[in-house]
Design a protein around this motif. Structure first.
Motif, short mmCIF file in Angstrom:
data_model
loop_
_atom_site.label_atom_id
_atom_site.label_comp_id
_atom_site.label_asym_id
_atom_site.label_seq_id
_atom_site.Cartn_x
_atom_site.Cartn_y
_atom_site.Cartn_z
N ALA A 153 0.91 -1.31 0.04
CA ALA A 153 -0.22 -0.05 0.07
C ALA A 153 0.88 1.20 0.12
N LEU A 154 2.12 1.18 0.76
CA LEU A 154 2.89 2.35 0.67
C LEU A 154 3.53 2.39 -0.70
N ALA A 166 2.61 1.85 -3.49
CA ALA A 166 1.57 2.29 -4.25
C ALA A 166 1.18 3.94 -4.11
N LEU A 167 1.27 4.36 -2.81
CA LEU A 167 1.20 5.66 -2.73
C LEU A 167 2.31 6.29 -2.94
N ASP A 168 3.55 5.84 -2.91
CA ASP A 168 4.76 6.53 -3.74
C ASP A 168 4.49 6.52 -5.20
N ALA A 169 4.26 5.43 -5.62
CA ALA A 169 4.04 5.71 -7.21
C ALA A 169 2.97 6.70 -7.64
N ALA A 170 1.94 6.73 -6.79
CA ALA A 170 0.75 7.93 -7.26
C ALA A 170 1.25 8.93 -6.83
N GLY A 171 2.28 9.06 -6.48
CA GLY A 171 2.91 10.67 -5.82
C GLY A 171 2.23 11.20 -4.85
N LEU A 172 1.53 10.55 -3.82
CA LEU A 172 0.65 10.84 -2.63
C LEU A 172 1.78 10.99 -1.33
#
Lengths: 206, 206
Positions: free
Chosen positions: B127-128, B130-136
């Motif tokens: 999940a983390l 994925a946050l990084d990849a989404a720029g969040l």
């Protein structure tokens, strides 16, 4: 940037980037020559949105398009725009029922303003009926526990929306709703473990 | 009770109840005659567990069996028993990596005790990333917001486990983890809506 850099920074394979361009979901880059196009930060941001929804959360492309349409053409009513965009996210529950008595009762007990057309009402109704069927506690005291925690989390999450354009608000709301859900659920499970270990370590007789 | 009542009280069709019996997941009732068997509350409780996992949360039967095996034969270590049982729940992430640096760093910042074999560590890591990849934003400040909320929720949730048998603790932990997740996520979305409506109603110029 070139398409290779766009791919690298987003983690999306070049072939998939080209697919999203062909499907009209991602705008073409600025043509520099017959074989080269230049992409900007706005391409990266959009590609990250598409990838988060389609690849990470597994939304069907028709749902991703719904979100992109609302980013590109927000409705006059900002609340309806956000509601519809977030409504494109799973879980998908059977809609079309005109009443959600189980959810309405719970929402009233939590003193929340709601729009009955918002998919979260239908999602809550289904989740509560599942609790009932499983013989689990869905009393106002137990639901209040989750309601209080979520209100606190939500207050921090919605704060930045005030300064945003409608398009940015849609992107922020959809990405934020979708991508922090798995984080929160994993942290809940880790907190259970932590608290049980802590308690067993301090139990009498140890 | 007769199988028809068992079906009615659990919401599981009679044919499906018979399927679970044939599969050895639900014990046979006490035979009263060639065509009648009597079922008790323990049958109802088990059927509700199976239905919640298989029908509501969509677990593959092999995962449901893992949970039932742990209910029937808890391991010597209660924490490992609970960890494995909850680990049978989705989301299913690629395991077998021996290290989850992104999750470990976040868990350390939240000051949680953890077991690296616990699937929630792998789930958080995914999940983390994925946050990084989404720029969040996955900064400690933002993760702390979710960590604090989940610790508070979790403390109330684990409290009843102290007085339970190992079998009951497994059932409670698995059902509670699985069935309140959709409730919490729907309430988060409703809280967003409530807070945005409230704010727009009190905005200057309205």
């Amino acid at each position: 940037m070139k398409i290779s850099e766009l791919s690298e920074r987003s983690g999306v394979p070049v072939a998939t980037v080209k697919f999203y361009i062909r499907e009209g979901m991602l705008p073409r880059g600025q043509t520099l020559s017959a074989t080269r196009a230049e992409y900007g930060e706005e391409h990266l941001a959009r590609l990250r949105l598409i990838a988060a929804l389609a690849d990470v959360r597994g939304l069907p492309l028709v749902r991703v398009r719904e979100v992109l349409d609302l980013v590109d053409s927000p409705l006059d009513d900002p609340m309806e725009t956000l509601g519809r965009a977030v409504g494109a996210l799973p879980p998908y529950v059977e809609g079309g029922r005109d009443d959600y008595p189980r959810a309405r009762e719970a929402i009233a007990a939590l003193d929340l303003t709601y729009d009955a057309d918002f998919t979260a009402v239908a999602q809550l109704d289904e989740a509560l009926r599942a609790l009932d069927a499983a013989g689990l506690d869905a009393s106002p005291a137990v639901l209040g526990r989750y309601g209080d925690a979520m209100r606190k989390v939500a207050a921090q999450e919605v704060a930045p929306i005030a300064g945003m354009s409608p398009a940015d608000a849609v992107t922020y709301a959809v990405l934020g709703t979708a991508m922090y859900e798995p984080v929160m659920l994993a942290l809940r499970r880790l907190a259970h473990h932590h608290l049980l270990v802590e308690r067993s370590a301090s139990a009498p007789g140890r």
